[in-house]
Write a protein that holds these residues in place. Structure first.
Motif, PDB file in Angstrom:
ATOM      1  N   GLU A 112       0.912  -0.550   0.034  1.00 30.74           N
ATOM      2  CA  GLU A 112       0.065   0.100  -0.520  1.00 30.74           C
ATOM      3  C   GLU A 112       1.175   1.190  -0.470  1.00 30.74           C
ATOM      4  OE1 GLU A 112      -3.485   2.412  -0.488  1.00 30.74           O
ATOM      5  OE2 GLU A 112      -3.707   0.428  -0.504  1.00 30.74           O
ATOM      6  N   ARG A 115       2.302   1.452  -3.084  1.00 31.62           N
ATOM      7  CA  ARG A 115       1.355   2.449  -4.423  1.00 31.62           C
ATOM      8  C   ARG A 115       1.234   3.863  -3.846  1.00 31.62           C
ATOM      9  NH1 ARG A 115      -2.922  -2.704  -3.876  1.00 31.62           N
ATOM     10  NH2 ARG A 115      -1.490  -3.933  -5.330  1.00 31.62           N
ATOM     11  N   LYS A 118       3.939   6.317  -5.569  1.00 33.43           N
ATOM     12  CA  LYS A 118       4.100   5.902  -6.682  1.00 33.43           C
ATOM     13  C   LYS A 118       2.956   6.940  -7.401  1.00 33.43           C
ATOM     14  CE  LYS A 118       4.583   2.658 -10.380  1.00 33.43           C
ATOM     15  NZ  LYS A 118       4.507   1.198 -11.157  1.00 33.43           N
ATOM     16  N   SER A 119       1.964   7.070  -6.751  1.00 31.90           N
ATOM     17  CA  SER A 119       0.710   7.917  -7.358  1.00 31.90           C
ATOM     18  C   SER A 119       1.070   9.219  -6.222  1.00 31.90           C
ATOM     19  CB  SER A 119      -0.713   7.959  -6.206  1.00 31.90           C
ATOM     20  OG  SER A 119      -0.375   8.279  -5.053  1.00 31.90           O
TER      21      SER A 119
END
Length: 155
Positions: A112, A115, A118-119
């Motif tokens: 999590e 992710r 990365k955003s």
């Protein structure tokens, strides 16, 4: 007489070096105790600032990263409180099922986190972020290799 003097100097020197190492260990223990006393907000502040220094984050990115670290620190604090033994109780080792559950939870948190990062980060910043992994495991592996070579290549 000269030999006795040389031996005495050598012993005092070695004794001084050994005492310094003991002080270093105490420093590490004190650091871990201080970390336990830190609030999730303080942990998130420090991590976000380190990330900003390493990756040159913008203010908006820094706020988002701070929020990610804050959520992670709060979750970890809750897990730590549940895991720690109550006063007067002896702490028991977790069972195999509990261990698997804890490892799965930790890995889910890492996925999590990746992710979310990365955003938030740009492609270049994310590449640097991936390289910033803790080095402890690499050092441990290298130490093992040296010992294996001395022992005749154990495998």
């Amino acid at each position: 007489m000269k030999k006795l003097l040389v031996i005495a100097i050598a012993l005092f020197t070695l004794n001084g070096i050994a005492q310094e190492r003991k002080q270093d260990r105490k420093g590490k223990q004190n650091r871990s105790e201080l970390r336990k006393q830190m609030t999730p907000s303080e942990i998130a502040d420090l991590r976000a600032k380190k990330m900003t220094l390493h990756l040159d984050l913008t203010d908006a990115q820094q706020k988002k990263v701070h929020q990610v670290y804050l959520n992670q620190a709060k979750a970890n604090e809750g897990l730590r409180k549940n895991h720690n033994a109550k006063d007067g109780e002896k702490r028991e080792k977790p069972s195999k099922d509990e261990m698997v559950k804890m490892q799965n939870l930790r890995l889910d948190q890492q996925i999590e986190m990746k992710r979310e990062m990365k955003s938030i980060l740009t492609a270049e910043q994310y590449a640097k972020f991936e390289k910033m992994k803790p080095r402890k495991h690499k050092k441990r592996g290298k130490r093992g290799e040296k010992n294996d070579k001395k022992r005749g290549g154990r495998r």
